[in-house]
Write a protein that holds these residues in place. Structure first.
Motif, short mmCIF file in Angstrom:
data_model
loop_
_atom_site.label_atom_id
_atom_site.label_comp_id
_atom_site.label_asym_id
_atom_site.label_seq_id
_atom_site.Cartn_x
_atom_site.Cartn_y
_atom_site.Cartn_z
N GLY A 64 -72.30 -130.82 -29.63
CA GLY A 64 -72.75 -129.75 -30.51
C GLY A 64 -74.04 -130.11 -31.23
O GLY A 64 -74.96 -129.29 -31.33
N ILE A 65 -74.12 -131.34 -31.71
CA ILE A 65 -75.36 -131.79 -32.36
C ILE A 65 -76.51 -131.80 -31.37
O ILE A 65 -77.63 -131.38 -31.69
CB ILE A 65 -75.14 -133.18 -33.00
N LEU A 66 -76.22 -132.23 -30.14
CA LEU A 66 -77.26 -132.24 -29.10
C LEU A 66 -77.80 -130.84 -28.84
O LEU A 66 -79.01 -130.64 -28.70
CB LEU A 66 -76.71 -132.87 -27.82
N VAL A 67 -76.91 -129.84 -28.82
CA VAL A 67 -77.36 -128.45 -28.62
C VAL A 67 -78.28 -128.03 -29.76
O VAL A 67 -79.30 -127.38 -29.53
CB VAL A 67 -76.15 -127.49 -28.52
N LEU A 68 -77.94 -128.40 -30.98
CA LEU A 68 -78.76 -128.01 -32.12
C LEU A 68 -80.12 -128.70 -32.12
O LEU A 68 -81.12 -128.10 -32.51
CB LEU A 68 -78.02 -128.31 -33.43
N VAL A 69 -80.17 -129.94 -31.65
CA VAL A 69 -81.40 -130.73 -31.69
C VAL A 69 -82.24 -130.55 -30.42
O VAL A 69 -83.46 -130.40 -30.50
CB VAL A 69 -81.07 -132.22 -31.93
N ARG A 70 -81.59 -130.59 -29.27
CA ARG A 70 -82.27 -130.45 -27.97
C ARG A 70 -81.50 -129.43 -27.15
O ARG A 70 -80.69 -129.80 -26.29
CB ARG A 70 -82.33 -131.80 -27.25
N PRO A 71 -81.72 -128.14 -27.40
CA PRO A 71 -80.88 -127.10 -26.81
C PRO A 71 -80.86 -127.07 -25.28
O PRO A 71 -79.82 -126.75 -24.70
CB PRO A 71 -81.43 -125.80 -27.39
N LEU A 72 -81.95 -127.42 -24.63
CA LEU A 72 -81.95 -127.36 -23.16
C LEU A 72 -80.98 -128.39 -22.59
O LEU A 72 -80.09 -128.06 -21.81
CB LEU A 72 -83.36 -127.57 -22.61
N VAL A 73 -81.11 -129.63 -23.01
CA VAL A 73 -80.22 -130.70 -22.53
C VAL A 73 -78.80 -130.45 -23.02
O VAL A 73 -77.83 -130.55 -22.26
CB VAL A 73 -80.72 -132.08 -23.01
N GLY A 74 -78.67 -130.10 -24.29
CA GLY A 74 -77.35 -129.87 -24.87
C GLY A 74 -76.60 -128.74 -24.18
O GLY A 74 -75.39 -128.83 -23.98
N ALA A 75 -77.31 -127.68 -23.81
CA ALA A 75 -76.66 -126.56 -23.14
C ALA A 75 -76.06 -126.99 -21.81
O ALA A 75 -74.93 -126.61 -21.46
CB ALA A 75 -77.65 -125.42 -22.92
N TYR A 76 -76.79 -127.80 -21.06
CA TYR A 76 -76.27 -128.28 -19.78
C TYR A 76 -75.09 -129.23 -19.98
O TYR A 76 -74.12 -129.21 -19.21
CB TYR A 76 -77.36 -128.96 -18.95
N VAL A 77 -75.14 -130.06 -21.02
CA VAL A 77 -74.02 -130.97 -21.32
C VAL A 77 -72.77 -130.17 -21.68
O VAL A 77 -71.68 -130.42 -21.15
CB VAL A 77 -74.40 -131.95 -22.46
N VAL A 78 -72.93 -129.18 -22.56
CA VAL A 78 -71.79 -128.34 -22.96
C VAL A 78 -71.26 -127.56 -21.76
O VAL A 78 -70.04 -127.45 -21.57
CB VAL A 78 -72.16 -127.42 -24.14
N MET A 79 -72.15 -127.04 -20.93
CA MET A 79 -71.73 -126.31 -19.74
C MET A 79 -70.87 -127.21 -18.84
O MET A 79 -69.78 -126.81 -18.42
CB MET A 79 -72.95 -125.82 -18.96
N ALA A 80 -71.34 -128.41 -18.57
CA ALA A 80 -70.60 -129.34 -17.71
C ALA A 80 -69.25 -129.72 -18.35
O ALA A 80 -68.23 -129.77 -17.66
CB ALA A 80 -71.43 -130.59 -17.45
N TRP A 81 -69.26 -129.95 -19.65
CA TRP A 81 -68.04 -130.30 -20.38
C TRP A 81 -67.01 -129.19 -20.26
O TRP A 81 -65.83 -129.43 -19.98
CB TRP A 81 -68.39 -130.59 -21.84
#
Length: 123
Positions: A64-81
């Protein structure tokens, strides 16, 4: 009419805040008793189910923090999760409704990644 920036911001906040809240709840079980979602897989863990869920909570908070700070990378991480969670639920043979919900949320996270790309291209 909503702009790419507005849509991207709304999804960034959604996919930032929701994993943080879900992650924090792994420590309190106020929303649900998270260990129930492990099903029969709980016997395969090298430690207690509660400990595993706390590890999951830390990962979700970080995502969640990654999405807020680096949304492109974070979005892919959350999607995979979310896809991994849905697959685990499907393979467990229960909570199909939650699996479908998580797959739909994964599509939303993918949409966030695409909107972020579009926003960055127009900046």
């Amino acid at each position: 009419m909503a702009t790419i920036k507005q849509l991207q911001s709304t999804l960034r906040l959604t996919f930032g805040i929701v994993p943080i809240v879900a992650g924090l709840d792994k420590f309190t079980n106020l929303l649900t008793h998270w260990e129930n979602y492990l099903g029969s897989n709980v016997d395969m863990l090298p430690f207690a189910a509660a400990t595993f869920m706390k590890i999951v909570g830390i990962i979700e908070i970080a995502a969640g923090i990654l999405v807020l700070v680096r949304p492109l990378v974070g979005a892919y991480v959350v999607m995979a999760w979310l896809i991994c969670i849905a697959l685990q639920l499907l393979l467990g043979g229960q909570y199909f409704d939650v699996a479908v919900r998580d797959l739909v949320m994964a599509i939303g996270a993918y949409t966030l990644a695409q909107l972020t790309k579009m926003k960055e291209a127009h900046s």
